[in-house]
Scaffold this motif. Structure first.
Motif, mmCIF file in Angstrom:
data_model
loop_
_atom_site.group_PDB
_atom_site.id
_atom_site.type_symbol
_atom_site.label_atom_id
_atom_site.label_comp_id
_atom_site.label_asym_id
_atom_site.label_seq_id
_atom_site.Cartn_x
_atom_site.Cartn_y
_atom_site.Cartn_z
ATOM 1 N N TRP A 75 0.849 -1.194 0.000
ATOM 2 C CA TRP A 75 0.000 0.000 0.000
ATOM 3 C C TRP A 75 0.885 1.244 0.000
ATOM 4 O O TRP A 75 0.586 2.230 -0.661
ATOM 5 C CB TRP A 75 -0.879 0.039 1.256
ATOM 6 N N VAL A 111 -4.394 6.399 -4.072
ATOM 7 C CA VAL A 111 -4.676 5.238 -3.215
ATOM 8 C C VAL A 111 -5.711 5.531 -2.124
ATOM 9 O O VAL A 111 -5.693 6.578 -1.485
ATOM 10 C CB VAL A 111 -3.371 4.667 -2.584
ATOM 11 N N HIS A 156 -7.439 3.580 1.297
ATOM 12 C CA HIS A 156 -7.319 2.430 2.185
ATOM 13 C C HIS A 156 -8.301 2.518 3.336
ATOM 14 O O HIS A 156 -8.325 3.508 4.072
ATOM 15 C CB HIS A 156 -5.879 2.285 2.690
#
Ligand code: TYM
Length: 328
Positions: free
Chosen positions: A26, A35, A37
């Motif tokens: 990640w 990204v 998460h």
């Protein structure tokens, strides 16, 4: 820019398998990719019912995610229950996935077998529908996960393709991304089972929070076999191969090359333990610092929920429009 999404459950302690299999990846892509998460607290409810527990593990997990290096300036880190669209799209996913598909999920079979005679929630069975919603809400192209989640990403693809063919192009079709080394970290005491938070023996599980001395001891006591040859062969020598895989994930060298350097198990165990300790120590230090400032963690999660919510709301609306639900 490539859109990435992946999530982790706040159930129990984060462990080396989570880190090497998923979390590290990640961080690696965060400056080149967009990204997202999630700390998926609603997923944790499939097996948790004690009041107050999930909230605590959620904030602890948030501290781990920032401690490993996720940069809140570029990475959107959020809590699943803070973004209501996850539950809303999950229902649509439940109506798009079949009973037969859900019945084939090995994680459901494993987890429900372990809980035999205990309460098995319907949520444990429909779990992949919520996971599909997590992924599809963000138009994710890549989903960095460990090997055990591959089947869930596959079912997400199938469901997205089915929805698109029924209602027109709505969802991006995602793909799972796995690391070259560390995709399947095994239990140090039972190297034929994956390292897991719900492991029977604590000795086989390396927690991110374990003291360096404890980590070293766990590696020294790792189960190998009665031969003495160091060789990379996952089927015939699962214990030794697991150590080589972990060392490979820490050093970047291939497990086959590393195997040629050892003639005995002892030094391999010590070196692997040392490499893991070196990896964990700075992360543990940052984790402690971050937990000391809960107000800042709450603020960062609020910013994450705001950013995630904007993307998720637009996708959910697209799905409602594609189906043709009556606008209010
Ligand atoms: P979870 O919370 O069990 O694990 C988080 C990540 O860690 C990986 N992992 C491992 N990798 C290598 N070796 C191991 N022993 C090991 N154990 C765990 C997992 O593959 C995972 O990538 N269903 C997911 C959470 C989830 C999710 C999502 C993931 C919910 N929605 C959307 C991706 C996208 C889970 O239970 O992971």
């Amino acid at each position: 820019m490539t859109r990435v999404l992946s999530c982790i459950q706040p159930t129990g302690d984060v462990h080396l398998g989570n880190y090497l299999g998923a979390l590290r990846n990640w961080v690696a892509g965060q400056h080149e990719k967009d990204v997202f998460h999630g700390i998926v607290d609603l997923h944790a409810l499939t097996i948790t019912d004690a009041p107050g527990v999930v909230g605590e593990t959620t904030v602890d997990l948030a501290a781990w995610l920032f401690a490993i290096g996720l940069d809140p300036q570029v990475a959107t880190v959020f809590v699943q229950s803070h973004v209501a669209e996850h539950s809303q799209l999950a229902w649509i996913m439940e109506c798009t996935v079949s009973y037969g598909e859900l019945s084939r999920m090995t994680q459901f079979k494993d987890k429900s077998a372990k809980r035999e005679g205990d309460f098995i929630s319907a949520g444990l069975f429909t779990y992949p529908a919520l996971m599909a919603a997590d992924i599809l809400l963000y138009d994710a192209q890549e989903v960095p996960v460990g090997d055990d989640q591959r089947q869930h990403v596959e079912i997400t693809r199938d469901v997205a393709i089915r929805f698109n063919s029924r209602f027109g192009d709505t969802f991006v079709i995602p793909k799972a991304v796995m690391p070259a080394a560390g995709a399947r970290v095994m239990d140090l005491q039972d190297p034929t089972s994956k390292m897991s938070k719900s492991a029977e023996s604590d000795a086989g599980l390396v927690r991110m929070s374990d003291d360096p001395k404890v980590v070293a001891k766990k590696f020294k006591r790792a189960v190998t076999d009665s031969e003495s040859e160091v060789r990379y062969d996952r089927a015939a020598k699962p214990g030794v191969s697991n150590l080589l895989d972990i060392l490979s994930a820490c050093t970047g060298e291939s497990p086959e090359t590393l195997a040629t350097r050892y003639t005995q198990y002892g030094p391999l165990k010590t070196d692997t333990g040392d490499a893991v300790v070196a990896l964990l120590e700075p992360i543990q230090r940052r984790h402690r610092e971050l937990l000391d400032d809960r107000g800042e963690l709450t603020r960062l999660l609020r910013v994450g929920a705001e950013r995630a919510g904007t993307v998720a709301a637009a996708t959910l609306q697209r799905a409602y429009d594609a189906i043709g639900l009556l606008p209010r």
